[in-house]
Design a protein around this motif. Structure first.
Motif, short mmCIF file in Angstrom:
data_model
loop_
_atom_site.label_atom_id
_atom_site.label_comp_id
_atom_site.label_asym_id
_atom_site.label_seq_id
_atom_site.Cartn_x
_atom_site.Cartn_y
_atom_site.Cartn_z
N HIS A 145 0.84 -1.20 0.00
CA HIS A 145 0.00 0.00 0.00
C HIS A 145 0.88 1.25 0.00
O HIS A 145 2.10 1.19 0.18
CB HIS A 145 -0.91 0.01 1.23
N ARG A 146 0.22 2.40 -0.16
CA ARG A 146 0.95 3.66 -0.17
C ARG A 146 1.64 3.89 1.17
O ARG A 146 1.08 3.65 2.24
CB ARG A 146 -0.02 4.80 -0.45
N VAL A 147 2.88 4.34 1.09
CA VAL A 147 3.67 4.68 2.28
C VAL A 147 4.08 6.15 2.17
O VAL A 147 4.55 6.57 1.12
CB VAL A 147 4.92 3.77 2.38
N PRO A 148 3.91 6.95 3.23
CA PRO A 148 3.50 6.54 4.57
C PRO A 148 2.03 6.15 4.66
O PRO A 148 1.21 6.55 3.84
CB PRO A 148 3.77 7.79 5.41
N HIS A 149 1.75 5.37 5.67
CA HIS A 149 0.37 5.00 6.01
C HIS A 149 -0.24 6.16 6.78
O HIS A 149 0.18 6.46 7.90
CB HIS A 149 0.41 3.73 6.87
N VAL A 150 -1.20 6.83 6.17
CA VAL A 150 -1.85 7.99 6.79
C VAL A 150 -3.36 7.78 6.75
O VAL A 150 -3.93 7.58 5.68
CB VAL A 150 -1.51 9.30 6.07
N GLY A 151 -4.00 7.81 7.91
CA GLY A 151 -5.45 7.72 7.94
C GLY A 151 -5.96 6.81 9.04
O GLY A 151 -5.22 6.35 9.91
N TRP A 152 -7.26 6.54 8.96
CA TRP A 152 -7.96 5.77 9.98
C TRP A 152 -7.96 4.29 9.61
O TRP A 152 -8.26 3.93 8.48
CB TRP A 152 -9.39 6.26 10.11
N ASN A 153 -7.60 3.45 10.58
CA ASN A 153 -7.60 2.01 10.39
C ASN A 153 -8.16 1.30 11.61
O ASN A 153 -7.89 1.72 12.75
CB ASN A 153 -6.19 1.49 10.12
N GLY A 154 -8.90 0.21 11.37
CA GLY A 154 -9.43 -0.58 12.47
C GLY A 154 -8.33 -1.31 13.22
O GLY A 154 -7.36 -1.78 12.62
N VAL A 155 -8.49 -1.41 14.52
CA VAL A 155 -7.50 -2.05 15.39
C VAL A 155 -8.11 -3.30 16.03
O VAL A 155 -9.21 -3.24 16.59
CB VAL A 155 -7.02 -1.06 16.47
N THR A 156 -7.39 -4.40 15.93
CA THR A 156 -7.84 -5.68 16.47
C THR A 156 -7.00 -6.05 17.69
O THR A 156 -5.76 -6.10 17.60
CB THR A 156 -7.71 -6.80 15.42
N ARG A 157 -7.65 -6.30 18.80
CA ARG A 157 -6.93 -6.64 20.03
C ARG A 157 -6.43 -8.08 19.98
O ARG A 157 -7.12 -8.98 19.55
CB ARG A 157 -7.84 -6.45 21.23
N MET A 158 -5.23 -8.27 20.48
CA MET A 158 -4.65 -9.59 20.63
C MET A 158 -4.79 -10.09 22.06
O MET A 158 -4.74 -11.29 22.32
CB MET A 158 -3.16 -9.57 20.25
N ARG A 159 -4.94 -9.15 23.01
CA ARG A 159 -5.05 -9.50 24.43
C ARG A 159 -6.28 -8.79 24.98
O ARG A 159 -6.24 -7.61 25.33
CB ARG A 159 -3.78 -9.09 25.17
N ALA A 160 -7.37 -9.52 25.08
CA ALA A 160 -8.65 -8.92 25.47
C ALA A 160 -8.67 -8.49 26.93
O ALA A 160 -9.52 -7.68 27.32
CB ALA A 160 -9.78 -9.91 25.21
N ASP A 161 -7.73 -8.98 27.73
CA ASP A 161 -7.78 -8.68 29.16
C ASP A 161 -7.08 -7.37 29.53
O ASP A 161 -7.15 -6.94 30.67
CB ASP A 161 -7.13 -9.83 29.95
N ASP A 162 -6.44 -6.71 28.57
CA ASP A 162 -5.67 -5.52 28.91
C ASP A 162 -6.60 -4.31 29.05
O ASP A 162 -7.45 -4.05 28.20
CB ASP A 162 -4.61 -5.24 27.84
N HIS A 163 -6.38 -3.53 30.10
CA HIS A 163 -7.28 -2.42 30.40
C HIS A 163 -7.14 -1.25 29.44
O HIS A 163 -8.01 -0.38 29.40
CB HIS A 163 -7.05 -1.92 31.84
N LEU A 164 -6.06 -1.20 28.65
CA LEU A 164 -5.85 -0.04 27.77
C LEU A 164 -7.00 0.12 26.78
O LEU A 164 -7.34 1.24 26.40
CB LEU A 164 -4.52 -0.17 27.03
N PHE A 165 -7.60 -0.99 26.36
CA PHE A 165 -8.70 -0.94 25.39
C PHE A 165 -10.06 -1.20 26.05
O PHE A 165 -11.02 -1.52 25.35
CB PHE A 165 -8.46 -1.95 24.27
#
Length: 210
Positions: free
Chosen positions: A119-139
């Motif tokens: 894809h175009r670099v730099p990567h600029v814009g909105w992207n969906g984020v998928t959690r790998m650790r569901a137990d972490d309080h940050l998300f």
């Protein structure tokens, strides 16, 4: 809440976001000031090697190690601030060489092309984020797949997959957030990511110390 001011941009937007959360951020322009705060945010924009040199020249590298490892201060790295948590980066140095990072989360920062990104670099814009650790309080209270705002040409490849907190898809999987102990990092800019980003900052501010 201390925001490390070592001479790079995006401090203003981080400070304003914290103020919106009714947090009293303190801009830290001397390493010794870190010990008077309970949590730390390390921002960063631009070139990894330049940022790493500024940290070293200002005495921040050793002080951050002391504050985080010796005094147990929670630390959140943002964008290049997250990348600086790594052992090294290929950005800003001659081919075949590496610029040393803080080494708080083992791994290397590499150009997006090295991951197979077409894809175009730099990567600029909105992207969906998928959690790998569901137990972490940050998300906490942030739905999986929520969009966050990215601006980057390099990405962090942790040595241990357990340190990957979340990923994003930009043609190939890219590390979007990391955690090891009480050290977190986000490749995206939470301070520019609307309500979800503000919620993430709130989770860091109000979360456990470890």
């Amino acid at each position: 809440m201390g925001v490390v001011d070592y001479g790079v941009g995006n401090l203003g937007s981080v400070v304003r976001a914290l103020e919106e959360l009714r947090v009293a951020p303190v801009l830290l322009d001397r390493p010794n000031d870190m010990y008077a705060t309970d949590r730390l945010i390390l921002p960063g924009v631009g070139n990894f090697a330049d940022c790493a040199r500024l940290l070293e020249a200002g005495g921040w590298t050793a002080a951050l190690h002391d504050a985080v490892k010796g005094y147990g201060r929670p630390l959140l790295g943002v964008c290049v601030g997250m990348q600086l948590l790594a052992d090294s980066s290929t950005e800003g140095v001659s081919e075949g060489l590496n610029s040393p990072g803080l080494g708080l989360i083992p791994g290397q920062v590499r150009h997006l092309r090295s991951f197979g990104c077409t894809h175009r670099v730099p990567h600029v814009g909105w992207n969906g984020v998928t959690r790998m650790r569901a137990d972490d309080h940050l998300f906490q209270a942030i739905p999986d797949g929520t969009d966050f705002y990215f601006v980057h040409s390099y990405a962090f490849a942790p040595e241990d997959s357990d340190d990957v907190l979340a990923t994003t898809d930009y043609g190939v999987p890219i590390t979007a957030a990391v955690r090891r102990g009480h050290v977190w990092g986000t490749q995206f800019h939470p301070e520019k990511s609307s309500r979800a980003g503000f919620r993430l900052l709130k989770n860091f501010v109000e979360g456990p110390m470890c």
